[in-house]
Design an enzyme around this catalytic site. Structure first.
Site, PDB file in Angstrom:
ATOM      1  N   CYS A   7       0.853  -1.191   0.000  1.00  5.62           N
ATOM      2  CA  CYS A   7       0.000   0.000   0.000  1.00  5.62           C
ATOM      3  C   CYS A   7       0.886   1.237   0.000  1.00  5.62           C
ATOM      4  CB  CYS A   7      -0.981  -0.022   1.170  1.00  5.62           C
ATOM      5  SG  CYS A   7      -0.221   0.112   2.808  1.00  5.62           S
ATOM      6  N   ARG A  13      -3.221  -0.429   5.562  1.00  4.49           N
ATOM      7  CA  ARG A  13      -3.847  -1.514   4.808  1.00  4.49           C
ATOM      8  C   ARG A  13      -2.968  -2.738   4.594  1.00  4.49           C
ATOM      9  NH1 ARG A  13      -5.301   2.127  -0.137  1.00  4.49           N
ATOM     10  NH2 ARG A  13      -3.286   2.931   0.560  1.00  4.49           N
ATOM     11  N   ASP A 122      -8.334   4.041   1.462  1.00  6.58           N
ATOM     12  CA  ASP A 122      -7.247   4.287   2.402  1.00  6.58           C
ATOM     13  C   ASP A 122      -7.794   4.895   3.690  1.00  6.58           C
ATOM     14  OD1 ASP A 122      -4.948   4.935   3.748  1.00  6.58           O
ATOM     15  OD2 ASP A 122      -3.883   5.561   1.943  1.00  6.58           O
TER      16      ASP A 122
HETATM   17  P1  4NP Z   1      -1.663   2.987   4.057  1.00  2.80           P
HETATM   18  O1  4NP Z   1      -2.147   4.402   4.610  1.00  2.80           O
HETATM   19  O2  4NP Z   1      -1.171   3.221   2.657  1.00  2.80           O
HETATM   20  O3  4NP Z   1      -2.874   2.123   4.102  1.00  2.80           O
HETATM   21  O4  4NP Z   1      -0.573   2.534   5.006  1.00  2.80           O
HETATM   22  C1  4NP Z   1      -1.336   5.552   4.553  1.00  2.80           C
HETATM   23  C2  4NP Z   1      -0.497   5.853   5.595  1.00  2.80           C
HETATM   24  C3  4NP Z   1       0.288   6.990   5.549  1.00  2.80           C
HETATM   25  C4  4NP Z   1       0.217   7.829   4.449  1.00  2.80           C
HETATM   26  C5  4NP Z   1      -0.614   7.515   3.412  1.00  2.80           C
HETATM   27  C6  4NP Z   1      -1.394   6.370   3.458  1.00  2.80           C
HETATM   28  N1  4NP Z   1       1.003   9.009   4.413  1.00  2.80           N
HETATM   29  O5  4NP Z   1       0.841   9.769   3.441  1.00  2.80           O
HETATM   30  O6  4NP Z   1       1.821   9.226   5.282  1.00  2.80           O
END
Ligand code: 4NP
Length: 150
Positions: A7, A13, A122
């Site tokens: 992800c 996720r 997300d």
């Molecule tokens: P993930 O969620 O992709 O499901 O782990 C996110 C966590 C952090 C960020 C973006 C998505 N971020 O931009 O820091």
């Protein structure tokens, strides 16, 4: 069967999918046949632990994720893993930026393995970790069924 869940940040996720899949594989008695990990497309969260609400959602379901910290996917991961499972279309672009073309046809979207293909939203942006949990558990169950004979 070596699976890498991917992800954007590797704190919501893909770690949820990693630890849900590990539990399902263990319960199916197939631990010896699987290797499961997760990684990020971005370098935003490198070294950070699983985001607390994601960790709580796992814990509510009796699943631990101690020791997991975010890491970024590499070109070597593409060669090593048999299946690279992305959460959304944005991740597909991020993966492509790291590996170039998917010449071995290893990259797919998690929910494309179910009867209801769609991006796993997300929760970092939506705040809805329950919806993520529903998608991740459905997706992982479909993967287990598909790969159990691998
Ligand atoms: P993930 O969620 O992709 O499901 O782990 C996110 C966590 C952090 C960020 C973006 C998505 N971020 O931009 O820091």
């Amino acid at each position: 069967m070596k699976i890498l869940f991917v992800c954007l940040g590797n704190i919501c996720r893909s770690p949820m999918a990693e630890f849900v899949m590990k539990k399902m594989v263990k319960e199916a008695g197939l631990e010896a046949r699987f290797e499961i990990a997760s990684a990020a497309t971005s370098d935003e969260e490198l070294g950070n632990p699983v985001y607390p609400p994601a960790k709580r959602k796992l814990a509510e379901n009796g699943i631990g994720c101690a020791g997991k910290t975010a890491r970024q996917m590499t070109r070597a991961d593409y060669d090593y893993y048999d299946a690279i499972i992305a959460m959304d279309h944005n991740n597909l672009r991020g993966i492509k930026a790291i590996i170039g073309e998917d010449v071995d046809g290893k990259v797919s979207l998690l929910m494309d393995h179910t009867g209801n293909p769609h991006d796993v939203a997300d929760p970092w942006f939506t705040g809805n970790f329950d919806a993520t949990w529903e998608d991740v558990t459905l997706g992982c169950a479909a993967l287990l069924k598909e790969y159990a004979e691998f």
